[in-house]
Design a protein around this motif. Structure first.
Motif, short mmCIF file in Angstrom:
data_model
loop_
_atom_site.label_atom_id
_atom_site.label_comp_id
_atom_site.label_asym_id
_atom_site.label_seq_id
_atom_site.Cartn_x
_atom_site.Cartn_y
_atom_site.Cartn_z
N VAL A 132 2.54 19.15 -5.57
CA VAL A 132 1.98 19.90 -4.44
C VAL A 132 0.91 19.07 -3.73
N MET A 133 0.03 18.47 -4.51
CA MET A 133 -1.06 17.69 -3.92
C MET A 133 -0.57 16.34 -3.36
N ALA A 134 0.63 15.92 -3.74
CA ALA A 134 1.18 14.68 -3.22
C ALA A 134 1.77 14.85 -1.82
N VAL A 135 2.06 16.07 -1.42
CA VAL A 135 2.66 16.29 -0.09
C VAL A 135 1.76 15.75 1.02
N PRO A 136 0.46 16.07 1.04
CA PRO A 136 -0.37 15.50 2.11
C PRO A 136 -0.42 13.97 2.07
N LEU A 137 -0.41 13.40 0.87
CA LEU A 137 -0.39 11.94 0.76
C LEU A 137 0.89 11.39 1.37
N LEU A 185 1.76 5.25 18.03
CA LEU A 185 0.36 5.66 17.86
C LEU A 185 0.25 7.18 17.89
N ARG A 186 1.01 7.82 18.75
CA ARG A 186 1.00 9.29 18.78
C ARG A 186 1.60 9.86 17.50
N ARG A 187 2.65 9.24 17.00
CA ARG A 187 3.24 9.70 15.74
C ARG A 187 2.24 9.56 14.59
N PHE A 188 1.52 8.44 14.58
CA PHE A 188 0.49 8.25 13.57
C PHE A 188 -0.52 9.40 13.62
N ALA A 189 -1.00 9.71 14.81
CA ALA A 189 -1.98 10.79 14.96
C ALA A 189 -1.39 12.12 14.50
N GLY A 190 -0.15 12.38 14.86
CA GLY A 190 0.49 13.63 14.45
C GLY A 190 0.65 13.75 12.95
N TRP A 191 1.05 12.67 12.30
CA TRP A 191 1.23 12.70 10.85
C TRP A 191 -0.11 12.82 10.13
N VAL A 192 -1.15 12.19 10.68
CA VAL A 192 -2.48 12.32 10.07
C VAL A 192 -2.96 13.77 10.19
N ALA A 193 -2.76 14.39 11.34
CA ALA A 193 -3.14 15.80 11.51
C ALA A 193 -2.34 16.69 10.56
N MET A 198 0.82 -1.18 0.00
CA MET A 198 0.00 0.00 0.00
C MET A 198 0.87 1.25 0.00
N LEU A 199 1.97 1.24 0.74
CA LEU A 199 2.82 2.42 0.82
C LEU A 199 3.45 2.76 -0.51
N VAL A 200 3.54 1.80 -1.41
CA VAL A 200 4.11 2.05 -2.74
C VAL A 200 3.00 2.23 -3.77
N LEU A 201 1.94 1.47 -3.63
CA LEU A 201 0.86 1.49 -4.62
C LEU A 201 0.13 2.83 -4.65
N LEU A 202 -0.14 3.43 -3.50
CA LEU A 202 -0.87 4.70 -3.48
C LEU A 202 -0.14 5.83 -4.23
N PRO A 203 1.16 6.04 -3.99
CA PRO A 203 1.83 7.09 -4.77
C PRO A 203 1.84 6.82 -6.28
N VAL A 204 1.96 5.57 -6.67
CA VAL A 204 1.95 5.23 -8.10
C VAL A 204 0.56 5.52 -8.68
N VAL A 262 3.54 8.38 5.84
CA VAL A 262 4.47 8.27 6.97
C VAL A 262 3.69 7.86 8.21
N GLY A 263 2.52 8.46 8.40
CA GLY A 263 1.67 8.09 9.53
C GLY A 263 1.23 6.64 9.46
N VAL A 264 0.85 6.18 8.28
CA VAL A 264 0.43 4.79 8.12
C VAL A 264 1.59 3.85 8.43
N TRP A 265 2.79 4.23 8.04
CA TRP A 265 3.96 3.39 8.36
C TRP A 265 4.12 3.25 9.88
N HIS A 266 3.94 4.35 10.62
CA HIS A 266 4.01 4.28 12.08
C HIS A 266 2.89 3.41 12.63
N ALA A 267 1.71 3.49 12.05
CA ALA A 267 0.59 2.66 12.50
C ALA A 267 0.90 1.18 12.26
N GLN A 268 1.48 0.87 11.12
CA GLN A 268 1.85 -0.53 10.84
C GLN A 268 2.84 -1.05 11.89
#
Length: 160
Positions: free
Chosen positions: A49-54, A85-93, A1-7, A59-65
């Protein structure tokens, strides 16, 4: 998923219609004159520009994994699981806030070739941004509860 989404994201920016890309920046399709279309550089810069939030979200999803891998090993009340878990929340925000800013910048980029007076700066806050921030806050609170559980588990180990 971490590779497929950017592609998939990059492929979308290559094949999507101008109207679809404009909608991502809260712009109506009519902002580009009917005789013109988006230049390749606009698609490239807009996509970056629009890829930055993705990227922030991934990065947050990686911490969640990593956090859930600890949970699967039975390591729920640990400092690392709580921190992840806190890092995940921070990256999502950060991704939600980044999406707000990226939309603004992309609106300017996508209308840059318009004649003077017909360029646009669109600012939009949608329910998806608010919900994502709410979700990040909720996960942050869950991490705090797990942190309290960790403190209790460490205290109980001290008595045994």
């Amino acid at each position: 998923m971490l590779v497929l989404l950017p592609v998939a994201f990059a492929a979308y920016w290559v094949v999507a219609s101008d109207a679809q890309l404009l909608a991502l920046s809260q712009l109506p399709a009519q902002v580009i004159p009917s005789v013109a279309s988006l230049a390749p550089w606009q698609r490239l810069v807009g996509g970056v520009v629009m890829a930055v939030p993705l990227g922030l979200l991934l990065v947050g999803v990686w911490h969640a994994q990593r956090c859930f891998a600890r949970f699967a090993q039975g390591q729920v009340f640990t400092a690392e699981a709580t921190a992840r878990l806190r890092r995940f929340a921070g990256w999502v925000a950060a991704a939600a806030l980044g999406a707000l800013l990226a939309g603004v910048v992309a609106s300017v980029v996508l209308t840059w070739n318009n004649p003077p007076g017909q360029r646009h700066l669109a600012i939009g806050i949608g329910s998806d941004h608010v919900f994502t921030l709410f979700f990040a806050g909720l996960v942050w609170l869950m991490a705090a509860v797990i942190g309290e559980g960790q403190a209790l588990a460490e205290e109980n180990q001290g008595f045994v």
